[in-house]
Enzyme design. Structure first.
Site, PDB file in Angstrom:
ATOM      1  N   ASP A 156       0.874  -1.169   0.000  1.00  0.00           N
ATOM      2  CA  ASP A 156       0.000   0.000   0.000  1.00  0.00           C
ATOM      3  C   ASP A 156       0.913   1.221   0.000  1.00  0.00           C
ATOM      4  O   ASP A 156       1.621   1.477   0.981  1.00  0.00           O
ATOM      5  CB  ASP A 156      -0.885  -0.016   1.253  1.00  0.00           C
ATOM      6  CG  ASP A 156      -1.805   1.206   1.329  1.00  0.00           C
ATOM      7  OD1 ASP A 156      -1.636   2.133   0.509  1.00  0.00           O
ATOM      8  OD2 ASP A 156      -2.672   1.215   2.215  1.00  0.00           O
ATOM      9  N   VAL A 157       0.900   1.974  -1.093  1.00  0.00           N
ATOM     10  CA  VAL A 157       1.853   3.089  -1.219  1.00  0.00           C
ATOM     11  C   VAL A 157       1.592   4.209  -0.221  1.00  0.00           C
ATOM     12  O   VAL A 157       2.443   5.085  -0.036  1.00  0.00           O
ATOM     13  CB  VAL A 157       1.881   3.686  -2.657  1.00  0.00           C
ATOM     14  CG1 VAL A 157       2.406   2.685  -3.657  1.00  0.00           C
ATOM     15  CG2 VAL A 157       0.524   4.244  -3.057  1.00  0.00           C
ATOM     16  N   LYS A 197      -2.657  15.548  -8.977  1.00  0.00           N
ATOM     17  CA  LYS A 197      -1.721  15.423 -10.100  1.00  0.00           C
ATOM     18  C   LYS A 197      -0.877  16.689 -10.259  1.00  0.00           C
ATOM     19  O   LYS A 197       0.295  16.610 -10.640  1.00  0.00           O
ATOM     20  CB  LYS A 197      -2.476  15.098 -11.386  1.00  0.00           C
ATOM     21  CG  LYS A 197      -3.133  13.704 -11.380  1.00  0.00           C
ATOM     22  CD  LYS A 197      -2.105  12.589 -11.256  1.00  0.00           C
ATOM     23  CE  LYS A 197      -2.733  11.208 -11.375  1.00  0.00           C
ATOM     24  NZ  LYS A 197      -1.741  10.120 -11.240  1.00  0.00           N
ATOM     25  N   TYR A 257      -8.540  14.813  -7.909  1.00  0.00           N
ATOM     26  CA  TYR A 257      -7.573  14.164  -8.808  1.00  0.00           C
ATOM     27  C   TYR A 257      -6.674  15.214  -9.470  1.00  0.00           C
ATOM     28  O   TYR A 257      -5.443  15.055  -9.516  1.00  0.00           O
ATOM     29  CB  TYR A 257      -8.345  13.351  -9.847  1.00  0.00           C
ATOM     30  CG  TYR A 257      -7.503  12.522 -10.788  1.00  0.00           C
ATOM     31  CD1 TYR A 257      -7.017  11.268 -10.396  1.00  0.00           C
ATOM     32  CD2 TYR A 257      -7.228  12.965 -12.079  1.00  0.00           C
ATOM     33  CE1 TYR A 257      -6.276  10.494 -11.272  1.00  0.00           C
ATOM     34  CE2 TYR A 257      -6.480  12.191 -12.958  1.00  0.00           C
ATOM     35  CZ  TYR A 257      -6.010  10.949 -12.549  1.00  0.00           C
ATOM     36  OH  TYR A 257      -5.272  10.185 -13.426  1.00  0.00           O
TER      37      TYR A 257
HETATM   38  P1  NAD Z   1      -5.601   1.080 -13.023  1.00  0.00           P
HETATM   39  O1  NAD Z   1      -6.777   1.261 -12.126  1.00  0.00           O
HETATM   40  O2  NAD Z   1      -5.672   0.115 -14.144  1.00  0.00           O
HETATM   41  O3  NAD Z   1      -4.300   0.750 -12.148  1.00  0.00           O
HETATM   42  C1  NAD Z   1      -4.032   1.409 -10.942  1.00  0.00           C
HETATM   43  C2  NAD Z   1      -3.319   0.427 -10.039  1.00  0.00           C
HETATM   44  O4  NAD Z   1      -2.959   1.128  -8.841  1.00  0.00           O
HETATM   45  C3  NAD Z   1      -4.195  -0.775  -9.609  1.00  0.00           C
HETATM   46  O5  NAD Z   1      -3.522  -1.991  -9.832  1.00  0.00           O
HETATM   47  C4  NAD Z   1      -4.431  -0.524  -8.121  1.00  0.00           C
HETATM   48  O6  NAD Z   1      -4.559  -1.720  -7.359  1.00  0.00           O
HETATM   49  C5  NAD Z   1      -3.157   0.245  -7.745  1.00  0.00           C
HETATM   50  N1  NAD Z   1      -3.321   0.982  -6.502  1.00  0.00           N
HETATM   51  C6  NAD Z   1      -4.346   1.796  -6.153  1.00  0.00           C
HETATM   52  N2  NAD Z   1      -4.165   2.244  -4.904  1.00  0.00           N
HETATM   53  C7  NAD Z   1      -3.002   1.721  -4.456  1.00  0.00           C
HETATM   54  C8  NAD Z   1      -2.276   1.797  -3.245  1.00  0.00           C
HETATM   55  N3  NAD Z   1      -2.729   2.523  -2.189  1.00  0.00           N
HETATM   56  N4  NAD Z   1      -1.104   1.135  -3.131  1.00  0.00           N
HETATM   57  C9  NAD Z   1      -0.637   0.382  -4.165  1.00  0.00           C
HETATM   58  N5  NAD Z   1      -1.289   0.247  -5.333  1.00  0.00           N
HETATM   59  C10 NAD Z   1      -2.451   0.909  -5.483  1.00  0.00           C
HETATM   60  O7  NAD Z   1      -5.312   2.571 -13.552  1.00  0.00           O
HETATM   61  P2  NAD Z   1      -4.390   3.108 -14.739  1.00  0.00           P
HETATM   62  O8  NAD Z   1      -5.301   3.751 -15.712  1.00  0.00           O
HETATM   63  O9  NAD Z   1      -3.408   2.092 -15.186  1.00  0.00           O
HETATM   64  O10 NAD Z   1      -3.636   4.285 -13.975  1.00  0.00           O
HETATM   65  C11 NAD Z   1      -2.244   4.228 -13.648  1.00  0.00           C
HETATM   66  C12 NAD Z   1      -1.771   5.636 -13.368  1.00  0.00           C
HETATM   67  O11 NAD Z   1      -1.929   6.416 -14.545  1.00  0.00           O
HETATM   68  C13 NAD Z   1      -2.564   6.360 -12.285  1.00  0.00           C
HETATM   69  O12 NAD Z   1      -1.688   7.162 -11.523  1.00  0.00           O
HETATM   70  C14 NAD Z   1      -3.513   7.230 -13.078  1.00  0.00           C
HETATM   71  O13 NAD Z   1      -3.919   8.368 -12.341  1.00  0.00           O
HETATM   72  C15 NAD Z   1      -2.637   7.597 -14.257  1.00  0.00           C
HETATM   73  N6  NAD Z   1      -3.353   8.032 -15.447  1.00  0.00           N
HETATM   74  C16 NAD Z   1      -4.207   7.199 -16.103  1.00  0.00           C
HETATM   75  C17 NAD Z   1      -4.857   7.652 -17.249  1.00  0.00           C
HETATM   76  C18 NAD Z   1      -5.792   6.796 -18.056  1.00  0.00           C
HETATM   77  O14 NAD Z   1      -6.425   7.323 -18.989  1.00  0.00           O
HETATM   78  N7  NAD Z   1      -5.927   5.515 -17.762  1.00  0.00           N
HETATM   79  C19 NAD Z   1      -4.650   8.963 -17.694  1.00  0.00           C
HETATM   80  C20 NAD Z   1      -3.783   9.782 -16.988  1.00  0.00           C
HETATM   81  C21 NAD Z   1      -3.132   9.299 -15.872  1.00  0.00           C
END
Ligand code: NAD
Length: 238
Positions: free
Chosen positions: A49-50, A145, A141
């Site tokens: 858990d980060v 960010k 959010y």
């Molecule tokens: P996702 O939901 O597929 O993956 C997120 C992962 O983070 C999951 O495996 C989850 O279990 C893990 N996680 C959540 N809380 C946690 C915690 N407290 N400790 C450890 N792990 C934890 O989402 P994604 O789309 O792959 O997003 C990844 C990153 O990219 C995020 O930071 C998100 O904000 C960013 N992002 C995503 C998008 C998009 O369009 N998908 C766009 C911009 C930024």
């Protein structure tokens, strides 16, 4: 491309979406990888858990015991609110949770892992186009960010004496479990593609490719910056 043989990477949020694509990229380029996620995708990996100092300390111990070094840290763990809402109408609990995972978790995990990182290592923070652009009903959010971007710059300055480079990747709309519910809405995919100059939705591997570029020796003069991976939507939309 190679250059990661013998290197060790930790990817927070590595069990899903963008983080999982980073895990695959680093592995395919020869690195040893530790997935650091709430969800345990591989029995050999610890649950992490980060937002929790003790959990991140155990992660650092695991990496030290298993590999004896850390070269690359990718901070991809993230979350969004279940129900988007204006700031005046959203719960403080939701605010704290989103800030905790998307911003505080970056610092908590980095503080535990940097001491075991080799000089010359890299940290790559996954921010979002929303670090710069405010999006309606997504206040916590966007604030998290924006903070992540300033944290990236602070770490780039503070870790430069150890030649640790710290950069951010700002994805646009990427198809992952986080965005799947939105994309499933009627007409949304077509509208998004229409707004995007390259005329497609991004893939997790589009982002992972940027991450391994920033972590690699081709980017040895690059630190404290953001690489946008959004198909040009920020240019078109705002
Ligand atoms: P996702 O939901 O597929 O993956 C997120 C992962 O983070 C999951 O495996 C989850 O279990 C893990 N996680 C959540 N809380 C946690 C915690 N407290 N400790 C450890 N792990 C934890 O989402 P994604 O789309 O792959 O997003 C990844 C990153 O990219 C995020 O930071 C998100 O904000 C960013 N992002 C995503 C998008 C998009 O369009 N998908 C766009 C911009 C930024």
């Amino acid at each position: 491309m190679s250059g990661f043989e013998g290197a060790v990477a930790v990817v927070t949020g590595g069990a899903s979406g963008i983080g999982a694509a980073c895990v695959e990229r680093f592995r395919s380029l020869g690195a040893g990888v530790v997935v650091a996620d709430l969800v345990v995708s591989d029995g050999d990996q610890p649950q992490v858990d980060v937002t929790d100092e003790e959990s991140c300390r155990q992660l650092a111990d695991h990496v030290r015991d298993r590999f004896g070094r850390l070269d690359h840290l990718v901070l991809a763990a993230g979350t969004i609110l279940d129900g988007p809402a204006p700031l005046m109408e959203s719960s403080l609990e939701g605010w704290h949770h989103v800030l905790d995972v998307n911003l505080n978790g970056l610092l908590v995990s980095t503080r535990e892992l940097v001491p075991i990182m080799v000089d010359g290592g890299t940290i790559t923070v996954i921010t979002s186009g929303e670090y710069q652009h405010a999006t309606v009903n997504n206040g916590a959010y966007c604030v998290a960010k924006a903070g992540a971007w300033m944290l990236t710059k602070m770490l780039a300055l503070e870790l430069a004496p150890r030649s640790i480079r710290v950069n951010a990747v700002a994805p646009g709309f990427i198809e992952t479990p986080m965005t799947a519910p939105f994309l499933a809405g009627p007409g949304r995919r077509d509208k998004l593609v229409d707004l995007t100059p390259v005329k497609r939705v991004g893939t997790p591997d589009d982002v992972a490719a940027a991450v391994t570029y920033l972590a690699g020796s081709d980017a040895s003069f690059v630190t404290g910056t953001t690489l946008w991976v959004d198909g040009g939507i920020a240019v078109n939309e705002r």
